[in-house]
Design an enzyme around this catalytic site. Structure first.
Site, PDB file in Angstrom:
ATOM      1  CG  ASP A 289      72.161   7.324  83.107  1.00 25.40           C
ATOM      2  OD1 ASP A 289      73.241   7.910  83.334  1.00 25.40           O
ATOM      3  OD2 ASP A 289      72.062   6.091  83.026  1.00 25.40           O
TER       4      ASP A 289
ATOM      5  CG  ASP B   8      76.560   4.147  85.598  1.00 24.95           C
ATOM      6  OD1 ASP B   8      77.570   3.957  84.891  1.00 24.95           O
ATOM      7  OD2 ASP B   8      75.669   4.969  85.336  1.00 24.95           O
TER       8      ASP B   8
ATOM      9  CB  CYS C 183      67.307 -31.625  70.966  1.00 25.52           C
ATOM     10  SG  CYS C 183      66.836 -33.328  71.314  1.00 25.52           S
TER      11      CYS C 183
ATOM     12  CB  CYS D 205      67.876 -37.123  74.725  1.00 24.25           C
ATOM     13  SG  CYS D 205      68.035 -36.230  73.176  1.00 24.25           S
TER      14      CYS D 205
ATOM     15  CE  LYS E  85      73.055  11.235  89.643  1.00 26.47           C
ATOM     16  NZ  LYS E  85      73.590  10.893  88.331  1.00 26.47           N
TER      17      LYS E  85
ATOM     18  CD  GLU F 163      66.772  19.854  90.123  1.00 30.30           C
ATOM     19  OE1 GLU F 163      67.608  19.486  89.272  1.00 30.30           O
ATOM     20  OE2 GLU F 163      66.940  20.805  90.886  1.00 30.30           O
TER      21      GLU F 163
ATOM     22  CE  LYS G 156      74.372   7.021  90.938  1.00 32.02           C
ATOM     23  NZ  LYS G 156      75.144   6.596  90.089  1.00 32.02           N
TER      24      LYS G 156
ATOM     25  CB  SER H  67      80.596  15.169  91.072  1.00 28.60           C
ATOM     26  OG  SER H  67      79.933  13.966  90.916  1.00 28.60           O
TER      27      SER H  67
ATOM     28  CD  GLU I 229      81.498  -4.154  90.204  1.00 30.44           C
ATOM     29  OE1 GLU I 229      80.355  -4.541  90.498  1.00 30.44           O
ATOM     30  OE2 GLU I 229      82.517  -4.543  90.773  1.00 30.44           O
TER      31      GLU I 229
ATOM     32  CG  ASP J 275      77.759   4.585  91.690  1.00 33.53           C
ATOM     33  OD1 ASP J 275      78.609   5.380  91.260  1.00 33.53           O
ATOM     34  OD2 ASP J 275      76.553   4.624  91.381  1.00 33.53           O
TER      35      ASP J 275
ATOM     36  CB  CYS K 299      70.433 -33.223  73.020  1.00 34.51           C
ATOM     37  SG  CYS K 299      69.192 -32.885  74.286  1.00 34.51           S
TER      38      CYS K 299
ATOM     39  CE1 TYR L   8      73.018  19.845  86.190  1.00 35.83           C
ATOM     40  CE2 TYR L   8      71.745  18.233  84.956  1.00 35.83           C
ATOM     41  CZ  TYR L   8      72.950  18.728  85.370  1.00 35.83           C
ATOM     42  OH  TYR L   8      74.105  18.114  84.989  1.00 35.83           O
TER      43      TYR L   8
ATOM     44  NE  ARG M 277      81.313  16.078  85.704  1.00 38.10           N
ATOM     45  CZ  ARG M 277      80.753  15.174  86.465  1.00 38.10           C
ATOM     46  NH1 ARG M 277      79.799  15.514  87.279  1.00 38.10           N
ATOM     47  NH2 ARG M 277      81.109  13.914  86.400  1.00 38.10           N
TER      48      ARG M 277
HETATM   49  S1  IVH Z   1      72.947  19.075  89.776  1.00 39.36           S
HETATM   50  C1  IVH Z   1      76.332  21.307  91.625  1.00 39.36           C
HETATM   51  N1  IVH Z   1      70.773  17.956  88.885  1.00 39.36           N
HETATM   52  O1  IVH Z   1      74.474  13.889  87.832  1.00 39.36           O
HETATM   53  C2  IVH Z   1      75.237  20.427  91.166  1.00 39.36           C
HETATM   54  N2  IVH Z   1      72.849  16.976  88.319  1.00 39.36           N
HETATM   55  O2  IVH Z   1      76.237  12.479  89.627  1.00 39.36           O
HETATM   56  C3  IVH Z   1      75.507  19.775  89.916  1.00 39.36           C
HETATM   57  N3  IVH Z   1      72.648  15.024  86.863  1.00 39.36           N
HETATM   58  O3  IVH Z   1      77.259  15.842  87.124  1.00 39.36           O
HETATM   59  C4  IVH Z   1      74.611  18.782  89.429  1.00 39.36           C
HETATM   60  N4  IVH Z   1      70.470  15.037  86.689  1.00 39.36           N
HETATM   61  O4  IVH Z   1      75.648  15.243  85.192  1.00 39.36           O
HETATM   62  C5  IVH Z   1      72.115  17.900  88.925  1.00 39.36           C
HETATM   63  N5  IVH Z   1      68.761  17.091  88.107  1.00 39.36           N
HETATM   64  C6  IVH Z   1      70.090  17.062  88.161  1.00 39.36           C
HETATM   65  C7  IVH Z   1      70.818  16.069  87.471  1.00 39.36           C
HETATM   66  C8  IVH Z   1      72.208  16.051  87.604  1.00 39.36           C
HETATM   67  C9  IVH Z   1      71.572  14.437  86.303  1.00 39.36           C
HETATM   68  C10 IVH Z   1      74.019  14.545  86.685  1.00 39.36           C
HETATM   69  C11 IVH Z   1      75.022  15.618  86.375  1.00 39.36           C
HETATM   70  C12 IVH Z   1      75.984  15.529  87.518  1.00 39.36           C
HETATM   71  C13 IVH Z   1      75.843  14.090  87.914  1.00 39.36           C
HETATM   72  C14 IVH Z   1      76.347  13.833  89.299  1.00 39.36           C
END
Ligand code: IVH
Length: 763
Positions: free
Chosen positions: A159, A52, A512, A497, A157, A155, A400, A101, A54, A56, A494, A311, A178
């Protein structure tokens, strides 16, 4: 001088691009196609070829180039897209509201810049609320200290992968991924197998006619580990079957039917690399979750143990009027949707930054993977005012954490020789910042691992470093492999040696066998003086190498014969530093027996077992004289350790080392604390947590005394824990677990009784 019209600017742009600009535009096109490919790998195939971090980094590079050359930016650039193409396996679902996203903030400067944009956006939307003179400082921060900050909800994030769950009249009718944000895939049949996701909503007032609950499906880390353990077991079983097949084919007496013979032959042909390929390790929890959700067979999904956190809400018809994110979460909770307990609302950005810092430090604490903190404006009407860009809301940002996986160039593969003679291949890479530090070396474990991963010199490789874990090469990025690359061959000799390296049948390691091999000796001395062993400060690897190369030492015992004149003038040694090293060495002569045992480097003998031996036998001479039975009679010493100890001292070279240490005046019988304490805690495990200040003994002493009585002192509570000794500020997780499992929690008095009797105090 002619004035520059727009036309002439365009012309200049088109006709007279400098070579730097040309190469920027080439780079932009290259990045766009690269990111499109990464998107397909990640979103459609659940098999990303790069980490990820890379992805990003490349996407940011593209966005920056597009901002610099807007007139050359492709309107369909992947920087504008949310996801990727769909697979043909599942039918399409058009989301009632797009699934967006999030924009990323990679550090606190970017978080502050986002906050500045939010403040300015709100100021523009509600001029009356803000002072008209509010202006910015150079960093994009709002300089006006009087402007009210909006409440922010933080919140974790998660994964995993985003899904939208559509409930109609309280029943789950559809679950969709999605996809590209507008159209996703119908994964209802799989999602209904996830225990965390209710098929029916709980009664709430008012009940919505329709509600789309958005959230993240994830694989808990324990489940991920278990799945990989199952893969390891499958590999083991297959390796045994291969071995069995070879033995049966080698035996002449038996008449094997032809069909079975064929089966056996194809089994017997499998190499360790084939075995690895048939049951590979799952790369990470996210991909495993995504792959699981796309299984064709829902009954397989049911066994994977996926979970869910909600969320957000998409479409809602007939629900309550909700004013803030806090109210949304309360309502989701009422409906029976899983809501993460770590959500917090703050009034200032400073508090948000503190929350982010705390979670960055504790990122491995939760039982699920997180890769950042999502910060959102809490108030829903304010969100509407801020609105959306084409791909993401302006009212939210993903802060992030620094990546724990990155790619870099593998310069060469080298082999190091350890103190036991084990030859370990390792990667020498171009330095890369990953998991909080810069890494240029990473172990490749053994010959089979290099072959299974098929990493080669000059490959672009993925490097991982999670938490405190030592860096690891995950694998090559095949798309970036040079066309003339050749597989790497493990050396026959080796590198230290020159003697022939040996590998026993069925052993993954290569050795060795030359005891006087330079690297083996140096590593052995390093271990002898290292932490946990004799702990001689000021004797790092470089110094040991210098002493060895000057002929001052050829083994650990020689350290005790060093004199000041030999040291002064050597690199890094003046009179004072030479003296302090000699003082340290002198003190090490008197080290406790348990640490001397560790220093000898006996296979399988760890600190606890060394302590047990020291307390039971009281001197090295008695341990040397003990046989397997006497050693294994000690609770906590199994037959493997016992055999390892006796075979260590049966070896002539090791016996000679013991004599040399004796001649050098090293003490063999220092045992601190009690010798041969009553074994009242044999077989019991007692966890010690918190600060024991003011107790009748310190935390380390408590552990030592428990061990001396035959008990174990593991770091965590489970159902076999006999008691939890809890001092001030004891770990909450341990206390909760103990309370859950009914494990008694002891104070100072309880500990006293336990040590005296091995039992719990009455009452
Ligand atoms: S909110 C319109 N809240 O992160 C808002 N996303 O990089 C939509 N994700 O697509 C997303 N934890 O898959 C939201 N607490 C959180 C999240 C979260 C993980 C993911 C989600 C989103 C991606 C974006």
């Amino acid at each position: 001088m002619p004035t520059e019209s727009n036309d002439s600017t365009d012309e200049r742009r088109e006709t007279a691009l400098s070579s730097a600009e040309e190469s920027d535009l080439d780079r932009m096109r290259h990045l766009a196609s690269l990111i499109s490919r990464y998107d397909v790998e990640y979103h459609r195939d659940d098999a990303p070829s790069v980490p990820d971090g890379e992805y990003d980094a490349r996407k940011r590079e593209l966005i920056e180039l597009e901002a610099r050359y807007p007139e050359f930016a492709d309107p369909n650039s992947p920087s504008q897209r949310v996801g990727a193409e769909l697979s043909a396996l599942f039918s399409e679902v058009v989301h009632a509201r797009p699934m967006m996203s999030l924009d990323n903030a990679m550090d606190s400067d970017e978080l502050r810049a986002w906050h500045g944009r939010v403040m300015r956006g709100l100021a523009a939307a509600q001029p009356t609320l803000f002072d008209d003179d509010a202006n910015e400082d150079g960093d994009g921060n709002v300089a006006d200290p009087g402007a009210p900050e909006p409440e922010l909800i933080c919140e974790l994030k998660f994964d995993g992968l985003a899904v939208s769950l559509r409930y109609e009249q309280g029943r789950l009718v559809q679950a969709a991924t999605r996809g590209d944000g507008r159209v996703g895939e119908d994964v209802t049949a799989n999602v209904v197998t996830i225990a965390d996701i209710p098929r029916e909503l709980s009664a709430a007032s008012p009940m919505p006619e329709v509600i789309e609950v958005r959230g993240e499906i994830y694989l808990p880390v324990d489940r991920f580990r278990e799945l990989n353990e199952a893969q390891a077991r499958a590999r083991h079983a297959l390796s045994e079957a291969v071995e069995g097949a070879r033995q049966r084919l080698a035996g002449t007496a038996e008449d094997i039917p032809t069909t079975e013979q064929r089966k056996l032959e194809s089994l017997a042909k499998l190499t360790p690399v084939d075995v690895q390929r048939r049951h590979p390790d799952y790369a990470n929890a996210r991909n495993t979750a995504a792959g699981s959700l796309r299984q064709k067979d829902p009954s397989i999904v049911a066994t994977r143990g996926l979970s869910f956190w909600s969320y957000d809400v998409g479409e809602m018809v007939g629900g309550p009027d909700l004013g803030s994110a806090g109210e949304v979460f309360d309502y989701l909770g009422e409906l029976g949707m899983p809501v993460n307990p770590e959500i917090r609302t703050f009034g200032t950005l400073a508090e948000v930054e503190e929350f982010c810092r705390t979670w960055e430090r504790d990122r491995h604490r939760p039982s699920y993977e997180i890769d950042g903190v999502v910060v959102k404006v809490a108030d829903l009407p304010l969100r509407s005012e801020l609105g959306y860009t084409s791909r993401a809301p302006r009212w939210a940002v993903a802060h992030k954490f620094p990546p724990e996986e990155r790619t870099t160039k593998l310069r060469r593969i080298m082999v190091s020789i350890g103190r036991t003679g084990r030859a370990t291949p390792f990667a020498d890479m171009e330095p890369v910042f990953v998991g909080g530090s810069t890494v240029s070396l990473a172990t490749l474990h053994n010959q089979d691992q290099v072959a299974a991963k098929d990493v080669r010199p000059r490959d672009t490789v993925i490097v991982r470093k999670a938490g405190d874990v030592i860096p690891e090469v995950v694998g090559p990025v095949l798309a970036e492999r040079p066309s003339d690359s050749e597989p790497w061959c493990f050396p026959d000799e080796c590198p230290s040696c020159g003697s022939k390296l040996e590998r026993n049948e069925g052993d993954a390691n290569t050795y060795c066998r030359n005891r006087t091999c330079r690297d083996r000796v140096i590593q052995g001395i390093g271990h002898f003086v290292g932490r946990g062993a004799l702990d001689i400060e000021g004797l790092g690897e470089r110094t040991i190498v210098t002493f060895y190369e000057r002929g001052l030492i050829a083994g650990p015992a020689d350290l005790f014969g060093l004199i000041i004149d030999q040291l002064v003038g050597l690199e890094g040694f003046a009179e004072k530093s030479a003296n302090s090293l000699l003082v340290e060495i002198e003190a090490a002569r008197d080290a406790p027996l348990a640490r001397l045992l560790i220093g000898l480097g006996i296979e399988h003998l760890g600190p606890t077992a060394s302590e047990l031996l020291a307390r039971r036998f009281g001197s090295l001479r008695r341990i040397v004289a003990a046989n397997d039975e006497e050693l294994a009679a000690i609770d906590g010493i199994g037959p493997i350790i016992a055999a390892s100890v006796t075979s260590f001292f049966a070896d002539k070279g090791n016996a000679a080392l013991v004599e040399r240490l004796d001649q050098a005046g090293v003490r063999f019988d220092r045992v601190d604390g009690e010798l041969d304490a009553p074994q009242v805690l044999a077989g019991k495990s007692v966890v010690v947590t918190g600060n024991l200040d003011g107790w009748h003994l310190s935390r380390d002493e408590a552990k030592a005394v428990i061990t001396a009585r035959g008990g174990k002192t593991p770091g965590s509570v489970n159902k076999s824990t006999f008691a939890l000794v809890a001092g001030a500020n004891a770990g909450q997780t341990k206390l909760d677990k103990a309370a859950d499992l009914g494990v008694p929690i002891l104070d100072d008095n309880g500990l006293r009784t336990l040590l005296e009797t091995g039992e719990l105090a009455a009452g």
